[in-house]
Design a protein around this motif. Structure first.
Motif, PDB file in Angstrom:
ATOM      1  N   SER A 239      -4.465   5.691   5.768  1.00 55.53           N
ATOM      2  CA  SER A 239      -3.138   5.159   5.464  1.00 55.53           C
ATOM      3  C   SER A 239      -2.075   6.254   5.581  1.00 55.53           C
ATOM      4  O   SER A 239      -2.377   7.425   5.821  1.00 55.53           O
TER       5      SER A 239
ATOM      6  N   TYR B 234      -0.290   7.693   3.232  1.00 56.18           N
ATOM      7  CA  TYR B 234      -0.420   8.772   2.241  1.00 56.18           C
ATOM      8  C   TYR B 234      -1.767   9.481   2.295  1.00 56.18           C
ATOM      9  O   TYR B 234      -1.885  10.595   1.783  1.00 56.18           O
ATOM     10  N   ASP B 235      -2.746   8.877   2.937  1.00 55.69           N
ATOM     11  CA  ASP B 235      -3.959   9.643   3.223  1.00 55.69           C
ATOM     12  C   ASP B 235      -3.620  10.844   4.094  1.00 55.69           C
ATOM     13  O   ASP B 235      -4.187  11.935   3.938  1.00 55.69           O
TER      14      ASP B 235
ATOM     15  N   GLU C  38       1.167   7.038  -6.480  1.00 57.30           N
ATOM     16  CA  GLU C  38      -0.026   7.773  -6.891  1.00 57.30           C
ATOM     17  C   GLU C  38       0.052   9.235  -6.449  1.00 57.30           C
ATOM     18  O   GLU C  38      -0.416  10.136  -7.152  1.00 57.30           O
ATOM     19  N   TYR C  39       0.684   9.488  -5.301  1.00 59.07           N
ATOM     20  CA  TYR C  39       0.814  10.870  -4.816  1.00 59.07           C
ATOM     21  C   TYR C  39       1.866  11.631  -5.621  1.00 59.07           C
ATOM     22  O   TYR C  39       1.596  12.714  -6.151  1.00 59.07           O
TER      23      TYR C  39
ATOM     24  N   GLU D 234       0.616   3.881  -3.039  1.00 59.34           N
ATOM     25  CA  GLU D 234       0.034   5.188  -2.730  1.00 59.34           C
ATOM     26  C   GLU D 234       1.072   6.305  -2.835  1.00 59.34           C
ATOM     27  O   GLU D 234       0.728   7.438  -3.209  1.00 59.34           O
TER      28      GLU D 234
ATOM     29  N   ILE E 141       0.815  -1.212   0.000  1.00 62.24           N
ATOM     30  CA  ILE E 141       0.000   0.000   0.000  1.00 62.24           C
ATOM     31  C   ILE E 141       0.850   1.264   0.000  1.00 62.24           C
ATOM     32  O   ILE E 141       0.519   2.249  -0.674  1.00 62.24           O
TER      33      ILE E 141
END
Length: 307
Positions: free
Chosen positions: A281, A283-284, A202-203, A199, A195
């Motif tokens: 998470s 990166y959230d 993706e960021y 992530e 994850i």
């Protein structure tokens, strides 16, 4: 109001954003926060445009810094990720704040994200001008590097670094590694399922978080110092300031979840708190509104209480 500034380091200058609160009055005295970006990041990403912005709106002066050798800061060669220099960056940022007449020198805090979170905790151990620390999904870069982030076991990696550094000393091209896959699709095609890696990609590799100076790169031949460094060394004795450690409930390979529990257990701080943000998470916590708002609900009162 945001100002782009430079402050002195050793033989170069560091770049930073100075974020000022609404209705700023230079004749008043304000508490200040040094904001420290993640590994491979820059001041225009989460440390500045999310947490720095929110803290300025809450009435703090925020200094969001670029690490030496990275972003718009000086230092050559580029893309060195040196934990000891990252700590010196923080010291020099504190020096700069001491020159501003509107800063209350007894009310200096620090906030860091990801690697910046652990750097902030480590810096506070020997930088007593820092009075309170917030780590947002902090990662101990030394531990991460020893566990294979640089490509092998510690000894394998150190042997490879030694060969590369010798080659570069003899004139070979510098080896700068991208720390992430080029895209989520490529990562998945290569069998990556973690994850944190997905992530992070993706960021950093999409318009969500991508910035010109957020290089997500590191010079391989200078990573040896990280293998011998540990963000939490001597925390039981030297980390005494109030700390707030924020982590997401969903653990990933970068290890912020376990690092968060570890530093709260080990710190000598009389006031220490761990916030596990449910359903979120690593990166959230960089920029997702739900995760960030839950973090800030603790962060802003924490600084108000301890600065």
């Amino acid at each position: 109001m945001t100002q782009s500034i430079k402050f002195k380091n050793r033989a170069w200058e560091n770049a930073a954003l100075l974020l000022l609160p609404d209705n700023f009055d230079e004749k008043q005295k304000y508490p200040a926060i040094i904001s420290v970006h993640p590994i491979g990041s820059c001041k225009e990403q989460t440390s500045g445009n999310v947490y720095g912005k929110a803290l300025a709106e809450a009435g703090y002066i925020v200094l969001a810094i670029d690490a030496s050798f990275q972003g718009e800061s000086g230092g050559s060669p580029r893309f060195i990720e040196d934990p000891y220099e990252r700590i010196e960056d923080i010291r020099c940022a504190a020096d700069y704040l001491m020159t501003l007449p509107y800063i209350d020198e007894d009310r200096i805090g620090i906030l860091g994200v990801c690697g910046g979170g652990a750097y902030s905790l480590n810096a506070a151990m020997t930088e007593r001008r820092i009075k309170a620390v917030v780590s947002i999904t902090g990662v101990n870069f030394g531990r991460l590097t020893r566990e294979g982030f640089a490509g092998g076991t510690p000894i394998e990696t150190l042997d490879a670094i030694a060969k590369q550094r010798t080659a570069e000393a003899r004139g070979s091209e510098l080896l700068v590694n991208d720390l992430l896959p080029a895209s989520v699709e490529i990562a998945q095609k290569n069998g990556i399922t973690d994850i944190d890696v997905l992530e992070a990609t993706e960021y950093y590799k999409t318009p969500r978080g991508q910035k010109p100076n957020g290089a997500t790169s590191a010079m391989f031949s200078r990573l040896g110092v990280a293998i011998g460094w540990d963000a939490f060394f001597m925390a039981e004795e030297l980390l005494t300031q109030p700390i707030l450690v924020v982590i997401g409930e969903k653990p990933g390979a970068f290890g912020a979840y376990r690092d968060g529990f570890e530093i709260v257990r080990r710190a000598a701080s009389a006031k220490k708190e761990l916030l596990v943000v449910k359903g979120q998470s690593h990166y959230d916590l960089y920029d997702k509104p739900e995760a960030v708002s839950q973090a800030l609900e603790k962060v802003i009162p924490f600084f108000k209480e301890n600065l």
